[in-house]
Enzyme design. Structure first.
Site, PDB file in Angstrom:
ATOM      1  N   GLU A 180       2.810  -8.262   7.712  1.00 24.25           N
ATOM      2  CA  GLU A 180       3.392  -6.915   7.579  1.00 24.25           C
ATOM      3  C   GLU A 180       2.382  -6.093   6.807  1.00 24.25           C
ATOM      4  OE1 GLU A 180       7.326  -7.076   6.030  1.00 24.25           O
ATOM      5  OE2 GLU A 180       8.002  -8.308   7.687  1.00 24.25           O
ATOM      6  N   LYS A 186       2.779 -16.679  -3.805  1.00 25.72           N
ATOM      7  CA  LYS A 186       1.693 -16.081  -4.610  1.00 25.72           C
ATOM      8  C   LYS A 186       1.978 -14.589  -4.666  1.00 25.72           C
ATOM      9  CE  LYS A 186      -1.829 -14.086  -4.815  1.00 25.72           C
ATOM     10  NZ  LYS A 186      -1.938 -12.802  -5.602  1.00 25.72           N
ATOM     11  N   CYS A 230       5.362   1.101   2.674  1.00 20.56           N
ATOM     12  CA  CYS A 230       4.700   0.923   3.970  1.00 20.56           C
ATOM     13  C   CYS A 230       5.309   1.828   5.034  1.00 20.56           C
ATOM     14  CB  CYS A 230       4.776  -0.533   4.401  1.00 20.56           C
ATOM     15  SG  CYS A 230       6.454  -1.144   4.500  1.00 20.56           S
ATOM     16  N   GLU A 269      -4.233   5.321   5.344  1.00 21.59           N
ATOM     17  CA  GLU A 269      -3.083   5.106   4.464  1.00 21.59           C
ATOM     18  C   GLU A 269      -3.479   5.428   3.024  1.00 21.59           C
ATOM     19  OE1 GLU A 269      -1.775   1.032   3.524  1.00 21.59           O
ATOM     20  OE2 GLU A 269       0.263   1.675   3.998  1.00 21.59           O
TER      21      GLU A 269
HETATM   22  P1  NAD Z   1      -3.195  -6.280  -0.816  1.00 23.48           P
HETATM   23  O1  NAD Z   1      -3.497  -6.667   0.574  1.00 23.48           O
HETATM   24  O2  NAD Z   1      -4.302  -5.804  -1.675  1.00 23.48           O
HETATM   25  O3  NAD Z   1      -2.551  -7.504  -1.602  1.00 23.48           O
HETATM   26  C1  NAD Z   1      -1.379  -8.142  -1.138  1.00 23.48           C
HETATM   27  C2  NAD Z   1      -1.374  -9.580  -1.612  1.00 23.48           C
HETATM   28  O4  NAD Z   1      -2.466 -10.258  -0.986  1.00 23.48           O
HETATM   29  C3  NAD Z   1      -1.582  -9.759  -3.106  1.00 23.48           C
HETATM   30  O5  NAD Z   1      -0.754 -10.811  -3.554  1.00 23.48           O
HETATM   31  C4  NAD Z   1      -3.039 -10.151  -3.209  1.00 23.48           C
HETATM   32  O6  NAD Z   1      -3.337 -10.928  -4.343  1.00 23.48           O
HETATM   33  C5  NAD Z   1      -3.197 -10.971  -1.952  1.00 23.48           C
HETATM   34  N1  NAD Z   1      -4.585 -11.096  -1.463  1.00 23.48           N
HETATM   35  C6  NAD Z   1      -5.606 -10.214  -1.593  1.00 23.48           C
HETATM   36  N2  NAD Z   1      -6.724 -10.711  -1.016  1.00 23.48           N
HETATM   37  C7  NAD Z   1      -6.401 -11.922  -0.501  1.00 23.48           C
HETATM   38  C8  NAD Z   1      -7.109 -12.911   0.223  1.00 23.48           C
HETATM   39  N3  NAD Z   1      -8.404 -12.766   0.527  1.00 23.48           N
HETATM   40  N4  NAD Z   1      -6.455 -14.029   0.607  1.00 23.48           N
HETATM   41  C9  NAD Z   1      -5.142 -14.196   0.321  1.00 23.48           C
HETATM   42  N5  NAD Z   1      -4.432 -13.302  -0.376  1.00 23.48           N
HETATM   43  C10 NAD Z   1      -5.041 -12.171  -0.771  1.00 23.48           C
HETATM   44  O7  NAD Z   1      -2.022  -5.208  -0.727  1.00 23.48           O
HETATM   45  P2  NAD Z   1      -1.378  -4.387  -1.923  1.00 23.48           P
HETATM   46  O8  NAD Z   1      -2.345  -3.330  -2.338  1.00 23.48           O
HETATM   47  O9  NAD Z   1      -0.840  -5.341  -2.936  1.00 23.48           O
HETATM   48  O10 NAD Z   1      -0.109  -3.738  -1.186  1.00 23.48           O
HETATM   49  C11 NAD Z   1      -0.131  -2.521  -0.541  1.00 23.48           C
HETATM   50  C12 NAD Z   1      -0.255  -2.707   0.960  1.00 23.48           C
HETATM   51  O11 NAD Z   1       0.834  -3.479   1.469  1.00 23.48           O
HETATM   52  C13 NAD Z   1      -0.202  -1.398   1.717  1.00 23.48           C
HETATM   53  O12 NAD Z   1      -1.180  -1.382   2.724  1.00 23.48           O
HETATM   54  C14 NAD Z   1       1.179  -1.404   2.349  1.00 23.48           C
HETATM   55  O13 NAD Z   1       1.339  -0.607   3.501  1.00 23.48           O
HETATM   56  C15 NAD Z   1       1.358  -2.852   2.631  1.00 23.48           C
HETATM   57  N6  NAD Z   1       2.781  -3.159   2.826  1.00 23.48           N
HETATM   58  C16 NAD Z   1       3.241  -3.384   4.090  1.00 23.48           C
HETATM   59  C17 NAD Z   1       4.602  -3.634   4.309  1.00 23.48           C
HETATM   60  C18 NAD Z   1       5.152  -3.843   5.694  1.00 23.48           C
HETATM   61  O14 NAD Z   1       6.289  -4.256   5.802  1.00 23.48           O
HETATM   62  N7  NAD Z   1       4.404  -3.593   6.753  1.00 23.48           N
HETATM   63  C19 NAD Z   1       5.473  -3.661   3.226  1.00 23.48           C
HETATM   64  C20 NAD Z   1       4.962  -3.420   1.954  1.00 23.48           C
HETATM   65  C21 NAD Z   1       3.607  -3.192   1.765  1.00 23.48           C
END
Ligand code: NAD
Length: 503
Positions: A266, A191, A300, A397
């Protein structure tokens, strides 16, 4: 190197092809619209014009995909590891062949500069090769002897898994999860983020062209709260590999509780880069600038908190400012661009709000802070100085090109400042003193530290965060630990006496 105009023309050809075919789910080797017939429209971060209409999955689509993954699991998991290895190398070959297309589409979809997306696409291929090579031995365990008993301990693929990915560098990040899952023998439902769904379609096409059987790798688009949630709650899905915000990780943990989902998270970061007075300051400044302003700061592992030794604070910040002033903000397909537009107006506003908040909190806006080119989601590279550790710009962040600088007095102070936040993804240490490097890096409460270096990933090493930045590690054998279940089989080697209860 291709020109801006050439990039635009080639990106348009690929985008037209995607639009013509439609962005659909891929379930059991078939393109499918959503069961409820819904779609959503994504927009360009460059000019907010519509980019693509995308099938909007709900629980019914996830159910179909999870059932397809469950049906395909028996054959895929039983396949000889060397066969999986060669299929996954085929996926890597396909990525290399279409790397140009992947990079262009990724740039258009996310706003991240083409210079970085080209490298990220190739990195996706490397991820597949790395785990492909380890597929034949992923199960191998060990034999242990006990009196009257031989134990055979081995690992087996856990079952169908869900992979949920964010919008930053989405193609590369999804390969980081999907490649080890497939190599381990798991089947997958992916997804992708609703803000950047396009490159996920290319990956599934490549995988099936390489011979990955129908149902082994499925794709469902949709919102996190509906499709994402349904995936985390589905009883056929044994584990969730998730990359995204810490808050979403908590939600997924709650959602997965009823089905006791295994989770690998992550999550976010607010990573310190500690610059000591004895460091090679020119290299340190290059690394600081690179790690906060490349990939739009939507990264990240960005070094978003500069902890600089007080005695060199002014001179070092001046050096950082000098280097950052030359950064080109512009269209992501322009090869000269370093910082493109933020992914979406909502995210742009979040970053702008933090810039306003930093000023309201009393930090000094040393440079940047503006939003050039009103038609897109642009934010200038920005630096705050005179910040206080309690300010929200020092702890939260921002996920944009915004750096907050804080002075420290000695190593204890640097360690205390570095650890005094909820996140613990990674840290960077710059010093020429090896003892100091060791002391500082050993005391950071994070998952990864780079000493005298920017973030350079070596695939056999563990990747992941501590505290609110994650659970579990990717890379090397750690990925297989997550996607596989350890089973011990004990064989009796003697006809030993078994206690008889009753008659
Ligand atoms: P997000 O958490 O908003 O969304 C990530 C994914 O989760 C999307 O596909 C979204 O549709 C899905 N999602 C949202 N709510 C959900 C739920 N209730 N149940 C299941 N899935 C759900 O994150 P984002 O804004 O897309 O990405 C940015 C974030 O990702 C930042 O915090 C960044 O630091 C983090 N990130 C971390 C790493 C790492 O390796 N630690 C790498 C890249 C990004």
């Amino acid at each position: 190197m291709t020109t801006f105009a050439e990039n635009q023309a080639r990106a348009q050809v690929h985008l037209d092809r995607i639009r013509e075919r439609g962005v659909q789910h891929r379930i059991h080797g078939e393109w499918r619209s959503s069961v409820e017939g819904k779609t959503f429209t994504t927009i360009s971060p460059v000019d907010l014009e519509p980019l693509a209409d995308v099938a909007e999955g709900t629980a019914a689509d996830i159910d179909a995909a999870a059932n397809a993954a469950a049906a395909a699991f028996a054959d895929w998991s039983a396949m000889d590891g060397s066969v999986r290895k060669s299929l996954l190398h085929g996926v890597a070959d396909g990525i290399v062949e279409r790397a140009d297309e992947i990079a262009l589409i990724e740039s258009v979809d996310t706003g991240q500069a083409i210079r970085f997306m080209s490298k990220a696409a190739i990195r996706g291929a490397e991820n597949f090769r790395f785990f492909a090579d380890r597929a034949p031995e992923a199960r191998d365990g060990r034999v242990t002897h006990a009196p009257g008993q031989v134990n055979m301990t081995a690992r087996y693929p856990i079952g169908p898994v869900g992979v949920i990915t964010p919008w930053n560098t989405p193609f590369m990040l999804s390969t980081w999860k999907i490649a080890p899952a497939l190599a381990a023998g798991c089947t997958v439902v992916h997804k992708p983020a609703e803000l950047s769904p396009l490159s996920a379609t290319i990956l599934v096409e490549i995988a099936e062209e390489a011979g990955i059987p129908p149902g082994v790798f499925n794709l469902v688009h949709g919102a996190g709260e509906t499709a994402g949630r349904a995936l985390t709650e589905h009883p056929n899905v044994r584990a969730i590999g998730f990359v995204g915000e810490s808050r979403t990780g908590s939600q997924i943990m709650r959602q997965g509780a009823d089905t006791l989902k295994r989770v690998h998270f992550e999550l976010g970061g607010k990573n310190p880069v500690i610059v000591c007075a004895d460091a090679d300051l020119d290299r340190a400044a290059d690394a600081v600038v690179f790690m906060i302003y490349s990939l739009n700061g939507e990264r990240c592992t960005s070094s978003s908190r500069l902890l600089v030794e007080r005695s060199i604070q002014d001179a070092f910040i001046e050096r950082v400012a000098r280097k950052a002033r030359g950064i080109r903000v512009g269209h992501p397909l322009d090869p000269a661009t370093v910082v493109g537009p933020m992914i979406h107006p909502v995210h742009q506003k979040k970053v702008q709000d933090y810039i306003g908040l930093g000023q309201a909190e009393g930090a000094t806006l040393a440079f940047g802070g503006g939003s050039p080119n009103a038609s897109g989601c642009y934010v200038e590279p920005t630096l705050f100085t005179d910040a206080h550790p309690d300010m929200r710009i020092s702890r939260e962040e921002i996920f944009g090109p915004v750096l907050t600088a804080l002075p420290f007095d000695d190593d204890e102070d640097a360690i205390a400042l570095a650890n005094a936040i909820d996140y613990g993804l990674c840290g960077y240490v710059w010093t020429s003193d090896v003892t100091r490097a060791f002391r500082l890096s050993e005391n950071l409460d994070v998952g990864m530290v780079w000493v005298n270096s920017e973030n350079v990933r070596h695939l056999p090493t563990p990747f992941g965060g501590a505290k609110a930045s994650g659970i579990g590690r990717d890379g090397g054998d750690w990925s297989f630990e997550f996607y596989m279940e350890t089973r011990n089989v004990a064989f009796a080697t003697t006809r030993h006496h078994i206690p008889r209860l009753g008659g």
